[in-house]
Design a protein around this motif. Structure first.
Motif, PDB file in Angstrom:
ATOM      1  N   GLU A 216      -1.788 -23.361   6.828  1.00 51.07           N
ATOM      2  CA  GLU A 216      -1.093 -22.188   7.348  1.00 51.07           C
ATOM      3  C   GLU A 216      -0.348 -21.438   6.259  1.00 51.07           C
ATOM      4  O   GLU A 216      -0.274 -20.201   6.283  1.00 51.07           O
ATOM      5  N   VAL A 217       0.209 -22.171   5.292  1.00 50.00           N
ATOM      6  CA  VAL A 217       1.005 -21.537   4.232  1.00 50.00           C
ATOM      7  C   VAL A 217       0.143 -20.618   3.381  1.00 50.00           C
ATOM      8  O   VAL A 217       0.481 -19.449   3.154  1.00 50.00           O
ATOM      9  N   LEU A 218      -1.007 -21.132   2.903  1.00 47.82           N
ATOM     10  CA  LEU A 218      -1.886 -20.311   2.078  1.00 47.82           C
ATOM     11  C   LEU A 218      -2.457 -19.161   2.892  1.00 47.82           C
ATOM     12  O   LEU A 218      -2.625 -18.046   2.381  1.00 47.82           O
ATOM     13  N   ALA A 219      -2.753 -19.407   4.162  1.00 48.59           N
ATOM     14  CA  ALA A 219      -3.277 -18.349   5.025  1.00 48.59           C
ATOM     15  C   ALA A 219      -2.267 -17.207   5.160  1.00 48.59           C
ATOM     16  O   ALA A 219      -2.632 -16.025   5.070  1.00 48.59           O
ATOM     17  N   MET A 220      -0.993 -17.538   5.349  1.00 49.88           N
ATOM     18  CA  MET A 220       0.041 -16.510   5.460  1.00 49.88           C
ATOM     19  C   MET A 220       0.168 -15.720   4.169  1.00 49.88           C
ATOM     20  O   MET A 220       0.332 -14.495   4.179  1.00 49.88           O
ATOM     21  N   LYS A 221       0.086 -16.414   3.037  1.00 49.63           N
ATOM     22  CA  LYS A 221       0.192 -15.715   1.753  1.00 49.63           C
ATOM     23  C   LYS A 221      -0.982 -14.759   1.551  1.00 49.63           C
ATOM     24  O   LYS A 221      -0.793 -13.617   1.102  1.00 49.63           O
ATOM     25  N   MET A 222      -2.193 -15.209   1.871  1.00 45.79           N
ATOM     26  CA  MET A 222      -3.361 -14.336   1.729  1.00 45.79           C
ATOM     27  C   MET A 222      -3.232 -13.099   2.629  1.00 45.79           C
ATOM     28  O   MET A 222      -3.546 -11.981   2.223  1.00 45.79           O
ATOM     29  N   HIS A 223      -2.746 -13.305   3.835  1.00 41.98           N
ATOM     30  CA  HIS A 223      -2.561 -12.188   4.763  1.00 41.98           C
ATOM     31  C   HIS A 223      -1.510 -11.209   4.234  1.00 41.98           C
ATOM     32  O   HIS A 223      -1.701  -9.984   4.283  1.00 41.98           O
ATOM     33  N   TYR A 224      -0.422 -11.733   3.713  1.00 38.15           N
ATOM     34  CA  TYR A 224       0.653 -10.893   3.178  1.00 38.15           C
ATOM     35  C   TYR A 224       0.144 -10.053   2.007  1.00 38.15           C
ATOM     36  O   TYR A 224       0.406  -8.837   1.926  1.00 38.15           O
ATOM     37  N   LEU A 225      -0.588 -10.679   1.083  1.00 38.91           N
ATOM     38  CA  LEU A 225      -1.151  -9.938  -0.052  1.00 38.91           C
ATOM     39  C   LEU A 225      -2.114  -8.859   0.425  1.00 38.91           C
ATOM     40  O   LEU A 225      -2.139  -7.752  -0.117  1.00 38.91           O
ATOM     41  N   SER A 226      -2.904  -9.178   1.443  1.00 41.85           N
ATOM     42  CA  SER A 226      -3.828  -8.200   2.007  1.00 41.85           C
ATOM     43  C   SER A 226      -3.083  -6.976   2.530  1.00 41.85           C
ATOM     44  O   SER A 226      -3.503  -5.840   2.315  1.00 41.85           O
ATOM     45  N   CYS A 227      -1.959  -7.209   3.196  1.00 34.95           N
ATOM     46  CA  CYS A 227      -1.160  -6.091   3.720  1.00 34.95           C
ATOM     47  C   CYS A 227      -0.625  -5.217   2.587  1.00 34.95           C
ATOM     48  O   CYS A 227      -0.629  -3.974   2.688  1.00 34.95           O
ATOM     49  N   VAL A 228      -0.166  -5.844   1.506  1.00 39.84           N
ATOM     50  CA  VAL A 228       0.351  -5.077   0.364  1.00 39.84           C
ATOM     51  C   VAL A 228      -0.776  -4.277  -0.284  1.00 39.84           C
ATOM     52  O   VAL A 228      -0.602  -3.094  -0.627  1.00 39.84           O
ATOM     53  N   PHE A 229      -1.967  -4.887  -0.441  1.00 34.51           N
ATOM     54  CA  PHE A 229      -3.099  -4.182  -1.027  1.00 34.51           C
ATOM     55  C   PHE A 229      -3.489  -2.970  -0.178  1.00 34.51           C
ATOM     56  O   PHE A 229      -3.761  -1.886  -0.704  1.00 34.51           O
ATOM     57  N   GLN A 230      -3.511  -3.150   1.129  1.00 29.58           N
ATOM     58  CA  GLN A 230      -3.880  -2.050   2.018  1.00 29.58           C
ATOM     59  C   GLN A 230      -2.882  -0.901   1.935  1.00 29.58           C
ATOM     60  O   GLN A 230      -3.264   0.273   1.932  1.00 29.58           O
ATOM     61  N   LYS A 231      -1.609  -1.232   1.872  1.00 25.56           N
ATOM     62  CA  LYS A 231      -0.588  -0.184   1.773  1.00 25.56           C
ATOM     63  C   LYS A 231      -0.688   0.536   0.432  1.00 25.56           C
ATOM     64  O   LYS A 231      -0.513   1.769   0.361  1.00 25.56           O
ATOM     65  N   CYS A 232      -0.980  -0.202  -0.644  1.00 22.31           N
ATOM     66  CA  CYS A 232      -1.179   0.430  -1.954  1.00 22.31           C
ATOM     67  C   CYS A 232      -2.358   1.391  -1.922  1.00 22.31           C
ATOM     68  O   CYS A 232      -2.290   2.501  -2.462  1.00 22.31           O
ATOM     69  N   LYS A 234      -3.476   2.977   0.622  1.00 21.05           N
ATOM     70  CA  LYS A 234      -3.087   4.139   1.420  1.00 21.05           C
ATOM     71  C   LYS A 234      -2.265   5.127   0.597  1.00 21.05           C
ATOM     72  O   LYS A 234      -2.489   6.343   0.650  1.00 21.05           O
ATOM     73  N   PHE A 235      -1.321   4.616  -0.184  1.00 19.13           N
ATOM     74  CA  PHE A 235      -0.507   5.501  -1.020  1.00 19.13           C
ATOM     75  C   PHE A 235      -1.351   6.159  -2.108  1.00 19.13           C
ATOM     76  O   PHE A 235      -1.141   7.333  -2.447  1.00 19.13           O
ATOM     77  N   LEU A 236      -2.306   5.424  -2.676  1.00 18.49           N
ATOM     78  CA  LEU A 236      -3.169   6.004  -3.709  1.00 18.49           C
ATOM     79  C   LEU A 236      -4.013   7.143  -3.165  1.00 18.49           C
ATOM     80  O   LEU A 236      -4.271   8.131  -3.868  1.00 18.49           O
ATOM     81  N   SER A 237      -4.456   7.008  -1.931  1.00 23.51           N
ATOM     82  CA  SER A 237      -5.360   8.015  -1.364  1.00 23.51           C
ATOM     83  C   SER A 237      -4.634   9.183  -0.708  1.00 23.51           C
ATOM     84  O   SER A 237      -5.189  10.282  -0.623  1.00 23.51           O
ATOM     85  N   GLU A 238      -3.381   8.974  -0.265  1.00 26.95           N
ATOM     86  CA  GLU A 238      -2.701  10.009   0.515  1.00 26.95           C
ATOM     87  C   GLU A 238      -1.505  10.641  -0.180  1.00 26.95           C
ATOM     88  O   GLU A 238      -1.110  11.746   0.173  1.00 26.95           O
ATOM     89  N   ARG A 239      -0.926   9.962  -1.142  1.00 25.83           N
ATOM     90  CA  ARG A 239       0.303  10.471  -1.755  1.00 25.83           C
ATOM     91  C   ARG A 239       0.065  10.905  -3.200  1.00 25.83           C
ATOM     92  O   ARG A 239      -0.624  10.218  -3.964  1.00 25.83           O
ATOM     93  N   GLU A 240       0.658  12.010  -3.574  1.00 29.57           N
ATOM     94  CA  GLU A 240       0.520  12.493  -4.945  1.00 29.57           C
ATOM     95  C   GLU A 240       1.248  11.595  -5.938  1.00 29.57           C
ATOM     96  O   GLU A 240       0.822  11.458  -7.087  1.00 29.57           O
ATOM     97  N   ASP A 241       2.357  11.000  -5.494  1.00 33.07           N
ATOM     98  CA  ASP A 241       3.099  10.120  -6.400  1.00 33.07           C
ATOM     99  C   ASP A 241       2.511   8.711  -6.453  1.00 33.07           C
ATOM    100  O   ASP A 241       3.006   7.854  -7.178  1.00 33.07           O
ATOM    101  N   LYS A 242       1.486   8.454  -5.655  1.00 30.46           N
ATOM    102  CA  LYS A 242       0.695   7.223  -5.690  1.00 30.46           C
ATOM    103  C   LYS A 242       1.575   5.957  -5.639  1.00 30.46           C
ATOM    104  O   LYS A 242       2.468   5.870  -4.806  1.00 30.46           O
ATOM    105  N   LEU A 243       1.319   4.985  -6.536  1.00 27.87           N
ATOM    106  CA  LEU A 243       2.027   3.715  -6.451  1.00 27.87           C
ATOM    107  C   LEU A 243       3.506   3.842  -6.801  1.00 27.87           C
ATOM    108  O   LEU A 243       4.327   3.052  -6.330  1.00 27.87           O
ATOM    109  N   ASP A 244       3.860   4.831  -7.619  1.00 23.76           N
ATOM    110  CA  ASP A 244       5.282   5.066  -7.895  1.00 23.76           C
ATOM    111  C   ASP A 244       6.013   5.430  -6.611  1.00 23.76           C
ATOM    112  O   ASP A 244       7.169   5.044  -6.411  1.00 23.76           O
ATOM    113  N   GLY A 245       5.333   6.163  -5.747  1.00 26.55           N
ATOM    114  CA  GLY A 245       5.924   6.525  -4.466  1.00 26.55           C
ATOM    115  C   GLY A 245       6.139   5.305  -3.577  1.00 26.55           C
ATOM    116  O   GLY A 245       7.133   5.220  -2.856  1.00 26.55           O
ATOM    117  N   PHE A 246       5.202   4.371  -3.618  1.00 27.82           N
ATOM    118  CA  PHE A 246       5.334   3.150  -2.817  1.00 27.82           C
ATOM    119  C   PHE A 246       6.514   2.323  -3.314  1.00 27.82           C
ATOM    120  O   PHE A 246       7.299   1.791  -2.527  1.00 27.82           O
TER     121      PHE A 246
END
Length: 446
Positions: A216-232, A234-246
């Motif tokens: 469960e521990v490794l599964a939670m970590k993989m899921h958490y990293l996936s969420c951060v990657f997805q949000k990154c 999204k910011f790269l594709s939608e925001r002009e300030d990209k990752l700095d904005g995040f």
């Protein structure tokens, strides 16, 4: 050469164990070249040269022994200890990592039923516990770099396996630190690459939950990293300030005290989206976080970090306000209330810290003044207690008054109890908290 037996050492093997303790790598290399030296020989306690090197913190010696074929999973010790257990007991993070990379089994238990992580935790080597709990074999990622079944192309481009493995094995789960690591690697800082990495993380998460020994521990970590990657992505594709904005979104604090509200909501949302609602780990996280008002302790990040890395809340150590890096020691020269690991982190955080720096400075000066007054009162109290009044009508010795706990100490004890205590809630409360814990995370207005 015959299989090694406990205590049956040649003269050269005895010399090898001696030079390992001395840290003489050159002499050890010469002895390992001798035909009379077995790299996996056992002393009278069943310890191999690799176990000796690991326990004594000799990392160069460990690497050399592994190159000569040392068995990292030898389990002939009289109490069932392995080289990884000795590495954890030594408190050396790098040696622990070297053992893991060499294929050390983390699930082996000794004669008292403890794993390497549990042994390290038992003696207070929490950094080694963190390394063990966060380790993921490179083979898990390499599997996805090859087409499987009818796939025409792999799910993960081979060039991304190395950078992604670095992300997976990181022990700092602060979202800002993860985004910084992504920014540092041009291969990862692309929308398509991040989406593929996020997908692989979710696949590994699913495997961890469906394998016989559910992790469960490794599964939670993989899921958490996936969420951060997805949000990154999204910011790269939608925001002009990209990752700095995040990064700015994660660090932006509210006007009253500078608390990063968006960061708190984002981490709560990541936990809430974990797809396996029946897991014990998720229920524990929900019960700990859901009843806590945003801006109060414990934060979602601290609870998640403790659950995944095994760090304990009472360890006296400072963390960077910007990236969460352990061991930060540079304070803001004005308010003295926030701490950073380097000047770059201070510059990144200044855009939001400057709004509350003066207020924090005033609070710091007030605390210092009150502490000085309390110290003076305590000194006067102790001076009075050393000169007790004696009743002239009584020959009996007057008992000395019990100084008890001073104001500072009682406040510290109360604060520690509050920090260590996790809010309790019923199972029903936990289920309700799972729905209401985070809500929808909105992008803050810049």
């Amino acid at each position: 050469m015959a299989p090694p037996k406990k205590g049956e050492l040649t003269q050269e093997e005895k010399e090898l164990l001696e030079v390992i303790g001395q840290g003489n790598v050159q002499e050890a290399g010469r002895l390992l070249g001798s035909k009379n030296v077995r790299v996996n020989c056992l002393d009278e306690h069943g310890m191999t040269p690799l176990m000796h090197a690991a326990y004594k913190g000799k990392i160069d010696m460990c690497r050399m022994l592994l190159r000569h074929g040392a068995n990292v999973n030898c389990n002939e010790h009289e109490h069932g200890y392995t080289a990884l257990m000795f590495a954890g007991l030594s408190g050396n993070k790098e040696i622990t990592r070297v053992m893991l990379e060499a294929g050390a089994d983390t699930d082996v238990v000794n004669s008292v039923g403890r794993t390497a992580a549990q042994m390290a935790a038992f003696v207070g080597q929490h950094d080694c516990v963190t390394v063990i709990n966060n380790f993921c074999p490179r083979e898990r990622l390499d599997y996805y770099t090859k087409p499987q079944g009818l796939e025409k192309e792999p799910r993960l481009p081979p060039k991304l396996a190395g950078p992604l493995h670095k992300m997976v094995t990181t022990t700092n789960l602060h979202p800002v630190k993860i985004v910084m690591l992504i920014k540092e690697n041009p291969l990862l800082a692309e929308v398509d690459a991040l989406k593929k990495c996020a997908r692989v993380m979710e696949l590994i998460c699913e495997k961890c939950m469906k394998q016989r020994d559910m992790n469960e521990v490794l599964a939670m970590k993989m899921h958490y990293l996936s969420c951060v990657f997805q949000k990154c992505a999204k910011f790269l594709s939608e925001r002009e300030d990209k990752l700095d904005g995040f990064i700015k979104s994660l660090l932006k604090g509210r006007e009253s005290d500078g608390f990063p509200v968006y960061q708190e909501k984002f981490i709560r949302e990541c936990i809430r989206k974990f797809p396996y609602c029946e897991t014990t780990l998720l229920q524990q996280l929900v019960r700990s976080i859901a009843p806590v008002e945003i801006g109060s302790d414990p934060t979602a990040f601290s609870v998640l970090t403790q659950a995944i890395t095994g760090q304990v809340g009472f360890v006296d150590v400072e963390f960077c306000t910007t990236c969460g890096e352990k061991g930060a020691d540079k304070r803001c020269s004005v308010c003295k209330m926030v701490i950073y690991c380097n000047q770059n982190c201070q510059k990144i955080h200044w855009f939001t810290h400057k709004k509350v720096c003066k207020e924090l400075k005033a609070a710091y000066e007030k605390q210092e003044l009150e502490a000085a007054k309390e110290k003076k009162r305590q000194e006067e109290r102790q001076k009075t207690e050393k000169e007790p009044e004696v009743d002239s009508n009584s020959n009996e010795e007057q008992p000395e008054p019990d100084p008890g706990v001073t104001g500072d100490e009682s406040a510290d004890v109360a604060q520690e109890e509050k920090a260590e205590a996790l809010p309790a809630a019923s199972e029903a409360d936990g289920a309700a908290g799972l729905q209401d814990m985070a809500g929808r995370v909105r992008e803050p207005e810049e």
